[in-house]
Scaffold this active site. Sequence first.
Site, mmCIF file in Angstrom:
data_model
loop_
_atom_site.group_PDB
_atom_site.id
_atom_site.type_symbol
_atom_site.label_atom_id
_atom_site.label_comp_id
_atom_site.label_asym_id
_atom_site.label_seq_id
_atom_site.Cartn_x
_atom_site.Cartn_y
_atom_site.Cartn_z
ATOM 1 N N ALA A 68 45.961 -9.343 -17.781
ATOM 2 C CA ALA A 68 47.280 -8.673 -17.057
ATOM 3 C C ALA A 68 47.394 -9.158 -15.732
ATOM 4 O O ALA A 68 46.298 -9.817 -15.018
ATOM 5 C CB ALA A 68 47.011 -7.369 -17.130
ATOM 6 N N GLY A 113 43.564 -8.543 -21.037
ATOM 7 C CA GLY A 113 44.667 -8.370 -21.776
ATOM 8 C C GLY A 113 44.769 -9.435 -22.626
ATOM 9 O O GLY A 113 45.370 -9.155 -23.954
ATOM 10 N N GLU A 116 42.488 -8.932 -25.539
ATOM 11 C CA GLU A 116 43.121 -7.775 -26.403
ATOM 12 C C GLU A 116 44.324 -8.159 -27.403
ATOM 13 O O GLU A 116 44.314 -7.931 -28.378
ATOM 14 C CB GLU A 116 43.594 -6.563 -25.548
ATOM 15 C CG GLU A 116 42.428 -5.821 -24.951
ATOM 16 C CD GLU A 116 42.740 -4.888 -23.482
ATOM 17 O OE1 GLU A 116 42.299 -3.613 -23.954
ATOM 18 O OE2 GLU A 116 43.460 -5.346 -22.657
ATOM 19 N N GLU A 136 37.488 -6.093 -17.591
ATOM 20 C CA GLU A 136 38.145 -5.028 -16.663
ATOM 21 C C GLU A 136 37.230 -4.554 -15.728
ATOM 22 O O GLU A 136 37.662 -3.919 -14.899
ATOM 23 C CB GLU A 136 38.852 -4.190 -17.551
ATOM 24 C CG GLU A 136 40.198 -4.744 -18.101
ATOM 25 C CD GLU A 136 39.991 -5.546 -19.719
ATOM 26 O OE1 GLU A 136 40.824 -5.801 -20.300
ATOM 27 O OE2 GLU A 136 38.722 -5.873 -19.920
#
Length: 260
Positions: A68, A113, A116, A136
Amino acid sequence: MPEWDTVRLEFDDDDDVATLTVDRPDRLNALNVETLRALRDAISEAESEDARALVLTGAGEKAFIAGADISHMQDLSTTEAQEYAELGHDVADMLESFPAPAIAAVNGYAFGGGCELALACDLRVASENAVIGQTEIDLGIIPGWGGTQRLARVVGDELARRLIFFGERIDAQDAHEMGLVGEVVAHDQIDAHVEEMARDLAKRPAFALQAAKEALNQTHEGTQSAGLRYERRLWSSLFGTHDQREGMAAFLDDREPEFK
Protein backbone atom coordinates in the site's frame (compact mmCIF):
# COMPACT_ATOMS: atom_id res chain seq x y z
CA MET A 1 -12.05 -0.33 -23.48
CA PRO A 2 -11.57 1.97 -20.47
CA GLU A 3 -8.07 3.26 -19.72
CA TRP A 4 -6.50 4.12 -16.41
CA ASP A 5 -3.35 6.09 -15.53
CA THR A 6 -1.87 3.54 -13.12
CA VAL A 7 -3.21 0.20 -14.38
CA ARG A 8 -3.05 -1.53 -17.76
CA LEU A 9 -5.51 -4.20 -18.88
CA GLU A 10 -4.50 -6.15 -21.98
CA PHE A 11 -6.00 -9.16 -23.72
CA ASP A 12 -4.23 -11.76 -25.83
CA ASP A 13 -5.10 -12.22 -29.50
CA ASP A 14 -7.96 -14.58 -28.66
CA ASP A 15 -9.28 -12.32 -25.86
CA ASP A 16 -9.13 -15.33 -23.55
CA VAL A 17 -6.29 -14.19 -21.26
CA ALA A 18 -6.49 -10.82 -19.50
CA THR A 19 -3.24 -9.39 -18.12
CA LEU A 20 -3.60 -6.76 -15.42
CA THR A 21 -0.45 -4.70 -14.79
CA VAL A 22 -0.02 -2.22 -11.95
CA ASP A 23 1.88 0.55 -13.72
CA ARG A 24 3.58 2.77 -11.15
CA PRO A 25 7.19 1.60 -11.47
CA ASP A 26 8.51 4.90 -10.10
CA ARG A 27 6.67 4.09 -6.84
CA LEU A 28 7.41 0.34 -6.99
CA ASN A 29 3.75 -0.13 -7.98
CA ALA A 30 2.50 0.91 -4.54
CA LEU A 31 -1.28 0.94 -4.25
CA ASN A 32 -2.87 4.32 -3.65
CA VAL A 33 -6.61 4.93 -3.81
CA GLU A 34 -6.55 5.76 -7.51
CA THR A 35 -4.74 2.52 -8.32
CA LEU A 36 -7.02 0.38 -6.16
CA ARG A 37 -10.07 1.87 -7.81
CA ALA A 38 -8.52 1.28 -11.22
CA LEU A 39 -7.78 -2.34 -10.30
CA ARG A 40 -11.36 -2.82 -9.16
CA ASP A 41 -12.68 -1.40 -12.43
CA ALA A 42 -10.21 -3.37 -14.56
CA ILE A 43 -11.06 -6.68 -12.88
CA SER A 44 -14.73 -5.97 -13.56
CA GLU A 45 -13.88 -5.21 -17.17
CA ALA A 46 -11.94 -8.46 -17.54
CA GLU A 47 -14.92 -10.36 -16.13
CA SER A 48 -17.35 -8.60 -18.45
CA GLU A 49 -15.14 -9.58 -21.39
CA ASP A 50 -15.37 -13.24 -20.28
CA ALA A 51 -11.64 -13.67 -19.76
CA ARG A 52 -10.87 -17.33 -19.19
CA ALA A 53 -7.69 -16.61 -17.22
CA LEU A 54 -6.43 -13.50 -15.42
CA VAL A 55 -2.80 -12.55 -14.80
CA LEU A 56 -1.80 -9.94 -12.21
CA THR A 57 1.70 -8.44 -12.38
CA GLY A 58 3.66 -5.22 -11.89
CA ALA A 59 5.49 -2.90 -14.28
CA GLY A 60 9.25 -2.43 -14.21
CA GLU A 61 12.14 -4.60 -13.11
CA LYS A 62 11.97 -4.23 -9.34
CA ALA A 63 8.47 -4.74 -8.01
CA PHE A 64 5.34 -6.81 -8.34
CA ILE A 65 3.45 -4.60 -5.90
CA ALA A 66 5.57 -3.17 -3.10
CA GLY A 67 2.50 -2.68 -0.91
CA ALA A 68 0.00 0.00 0.00
CA ASP A 69 1.07 3.62 -0.49
CA ILE A 70 2.50 4.58 2.91
CA SER A 71 2.60 8.28 2.08
CA HIS A 72 -1.18 8.07 1.65
CA MET A 73 -1.76 5.97 4.77
CA GLN A 74 0.41 7.94 7.17
CA ASP A 75 -2.17 10.44 8.38
CA LEU A 76 -5.40 8.48 7.90
CA SER A 77 -8.00 8.66 10.63
CA THR A 78 -9.64 5.47 11.85
CA THR A 79 -12.64 6.12 9.62
CA GLU A 80 -10.46 6.86 6.59
CA ALA A 81 -8.40 3.74 7.30
CA GLN A 82 -11.59 1.68 7.39
CA GLU A 83 -12.57 3.04 3.97
CA TYR A 84 -9.09 2.27 2.61
CA ALA A 85 -9.26 -1.24 4.05
CA GLU A 86 -12.64 -1.79 2.42
CA LEU A 87 -11.21 -0.76 -0.95
CA GLY A 88 -8.24 -3.13 -0.62
CA HIS A 89 -10.54 -5.93 0.45
CA ASP A 90 -12.80 -5.26 -2.52
CA VAL A 91 -9.90 -5.81 -4.92
CA ALA A 92 -8.63 -8.92 -3.11
CA ASP A 93 -12.13 -10.41 -2.92
CA MET A 94 -12.66 -9.77 -6.64
CA LEU A 95 -9.47 -11.63 -7.47
CA GLU A 96 -10.46 -14.52 -5.21
CA SER A 97 -13.96 -14.76 -6.68
CA PHE A 98 -13.03 -14.01 -10.31
CA PRO A 99 -14.89 -16.64 -12.39
CA ALA A 100 -11.68 -18.01 -13.91
CA PRO A 101 -8.21 -18.84 -12.58
CA ALA A 102 -6.15 -15.83 -11.48
CA ILE A 103 -2.34 -16.07 -11.54
CA ALA A 104 0.00 -13.71 -9.70
CA ALA A 105 3.25 -13.23 -11.64
CA VAL A 106 5.37 -12.07 -8.71
CA ASN A 107 8.22 -10.43 -10.59
CA GLY A 108 9.81 -8.48 -7.74
CA TYR A 109 8.99 -7.00 -4.34
CA ALA A 110 5.62 -8.15 -2.98
CA PHE A 111 5.24 -6.63 0.46
CA GLY A 112 2.18 -5.88 2.56
CA GLY A 113 -0.79 -5.30 0.28
CA GLY A 114 1.15 -6.72 -2.66
CA CYS A 115 1.57 -10.01 -0.85
CA GLU A 116 -2.12 -9.92 0.06
CA LEU A 117 -3.24 -9.49 -3.55
CA ALA A 118 -0.96 -12.34 -4.57
CA LEU A 119 -2.53 -14.51 -1.85
CA ALA A 120 -5.98 -13.70 -3.26
CA CYS A 121 -4.98 -15.21 -6.61
CA ASP A 122 -5.38 -18.92 -7.28
CA LEU A 123 -1.78 -19.53 -8.33
CA ARG A 124 1.49 -17.72 -7.61
CA VAL A 125 4.62 -17.88 -9.75
CA ALA A 126 7.71 -16.04 -8.52
CA SER A 127 10.69 -14.67 -10.36
CA GLU A 128 14.01 -15.70 -8.85
CA ASN A 129 14.35 -12.00 -7.92
CA ALA A 130 11.11 -11.87 -5.95
CA VAL A 131 11.06 -10.97 -2.26
CA ILE A 132 7.77 -11.48 -0.43
CA GLY A 133 6.45 -10.59 3.00
CA GLN A 134 3.69 -9.31 5.24
CA THR A 135 5.78 -6.41 6.52
CA GLU A 136 3.08 -4.26 8.14
CA ILE A 137 4.29 -4.83 11.72
CA ASP A 138 7.27 -2.54 11.00
CA LEU A 139 4.76 0.26 10.32
CA GLY A 140 2.88 -0.24 13.57
CA ILE A 141 -0.08 -1.95 11.89
CA ILE A 142 -1.15 -5.42 10.76
CA PRO A 143 -2.13 -6.87 7.38
CA GLY A 144 -5.43 -5.22 6.47
CA TRP A 145 -6.43 -6.64 3.07
CA GLY A 146 -6.85 -10.29 3.98
CA GLY A 147 -3.35 -11.35 4.99
CA THR A 148 -4.21 -12.49 8.50
CA GLN A 149 -6.79 -14.88 7.04
CA ARG A 150 -5.35 -16.04 3.72
CA LEU A 151 -1.67 -16.44 4.64
CA ALA A 152 -2.32 -19.10 7.26
CA ARG A 153 -4.43 -21.08 4.81
CA VAL A 154 -1.53 -21.11 2.35
CA VAL A 155 1.51 -21.73 4.58
CA GLY A 156 -0.03 -22.95 7.84
CA ASP A 157 -0.65 -21.24 11.16
CA GLU A 158 2.87 -21.32 12.62
CA LEU A 159 4.60 -19.95 9.55
CA ALA A 160 1.93 -17.29 9.08
CA ARG A 161 2.42 -16.10 12.65
CA ARG A 162 6.18 -15.93 12.19
CA LEU A 163 5.88 -14.03 8.93
CA ILE A 164 3.39 -11.53 10.35
CA PHE A 165 4.87 -11.12 13.84
CA PHE A 166 8.43 -10.57 12.58
CA GLY A 167 7.54 -8.90 9.27
CA GLU A 168 9.98 -11.25 7.55
CA ARG A 169 10.99 -10.73 3.94
CA ILE A 170 11.29 -14.09 2.19
CA ASP A 171 13.25 -14.73 -0.98
CA ALA A 172 11.68 -16.66 -3.83
CA GLN A 173 13.25 -20.02 -3.05
CA ASP A 174 12.26 -19.92 0.62
CA ALA A 175 8.78 -18.81 -0.39
CA HIS A 176 8.55 -21.84 -2.66
CA GLU A 177 9.75 -24.22 0.03
CA MET A 178 7.10 -23.00 2.47
CA GLY A 179 4.36 -23.16 -0.17
CA LEU A 180 3.83 -19.42 -0.46
CA VAL A 181 4.44 -19.64 -4.22
CA GLY A 182 3.89 -22.63 -6.48
CA GLU A 183 7.13 -22.32 -8.46
CA VAL A 184 10.14 -20.12 -9.12
CA VAL A 185 11.38 -19.28 -12.61
CA ALA A 186 14.20 -17.19 -14.07
CA HIS A 187 13.46 -13.48 -13.95
CA ASP A 188 13.66 -13.06 -17.71
CA GLN A 189 11.30 -16.00 -18.24
CA ILE A 190 8.46 -15.21 -15.85
CA ASP A 191 6.27 -13.31 -18.32
CA ALA A 192 6.48 -15.99 -20.99
CA HIS A 193 6.05 -18.80 -18.46
CA VAL A 194 2.94 -17.29 -16.87
CA GLU A 195 1.50 -16.44 -20.28
CA GLU A 196 1.88 -20.09 -21.30
CA MET A 197 0.19 -21.22 -18.08
CA ALA A 198 -2.68 -18.78 -18.59
CA ARG A 199 -3.21 -19.85 -22.20
CA ASP A 200 -3.21 -23.49 -21.13
CA LEU A 201 -5.87 -22.76 -18.51
CA ALA A 202 -7.90 -20.73 -21.02
CA LYS A 203 -8.14 -23.79 -23.27
CA ARG A 204 -9.66 -25.91 -20.52
CA PRO A 205 -13.44 -26.15 -19.91
CA ALA A 206 -14.42 -22.77 -18.50
CA PHE A 207 -17.49 -23.84 -16.53
CA ALA A 208 -15.63 -26.76 -14.96
CA LEU A 209 -12.75 -24.51 -13.93
CA GLN A 210 -15.17 -21.99 -12.46
CA ALA A 211 -16.94 -24.74 -10.54
CA ALA A 212 -13.64 -26.13 -9.29
CA LYS A 213 -12.57 -22.69 -8.11
CA GLU A 214 -15.86 -22.07 -6.32
CA ALA A 215 -15.69 -25.47 -4.63
CA LEU A 216 -12.10 -24.92 -3.52
CA ASN A 217 -12.92 -21.45 -2.19
CA GLN A 218 -15.87 -22.88 -0.29
CA THR A 219 -13.52 -24.86 1.94
CA HIS A 220 -12.48 -21.57 3.55
CA GLU A 221 -15.86 -19.91 3.68
CA GLY A 222 -16.92 -21.05 7.13
CA THR A 223 -14.97 -18.48 9.12
CA GLN A 224 -13.18 -16.36 6.52
CA SER A 225 -15.87 -13.68 6.12
CA ALA A 226 -16.06 -13.08 9.84
CA GLY A 227 -12.28 -13.13 10.07
CA LEU A 228 -11.91 -10.60 7.28
CA ARG A 229 -14.46 -8.26 8.87
CA TYR A 230 -12.61 -8.50 12.17
CA GLU A 231 -9.29 -7.85 10.47
CA ARG A 232 -10.65 -4.67 8.84
CA ARG A 233 -11.78 -3.32 12.21
CA LEU A 234 -8.47 -4.13 13.88
CA TRP A 235 -6.40 -2.70 11.04
CA SER A 236 -8.23 0.62 10.90
CA SER A 237 -8.24 0.95 14.71
CA LEU A 238 -4.43 1.16 14.67
CA PHE A 239 -4.49 4.42 12.73
CA GLY A 240 -3.86 7.39 14.99
CA THR A 241 -1.73 5.35 17.40
CA HIS A 242 1.84 6.43 18.11
CA ASP A 243 3.30 3.29 16.59
CA GLN A 244 1.41 3.70 13.32
CA ARG A 245 2.40 7.34 12.97
CA GLU A 246 5.99 6.63 13.96
CA GLY A 247 6.34 3.51 11.81
CA MET A 248 5.17 5.26 8.67
CA ALA A 249 7.07 8.48 9.36
CA ALA A 250 10.26 6.45 9.87
CA PHE A 251 9.69 4.59 6.63
CA LEU A 252 9.23 7.82 4.69
CA ASP A 253 12.26 9.38 6.44
CA ASP A 254 14.39 6.26 5.79
CA ARG A 255 15.26 5.75 9.46
CA GLU A 256 14.65 3.20 12.20
CA PRO A 257 11.31 3.63 14.01
CA GLU A 258 11.10 4.29 17.74
CA PHE A 259 8.04 2.36 18.87
CA LYS A 260 6.51 2.69 22.32
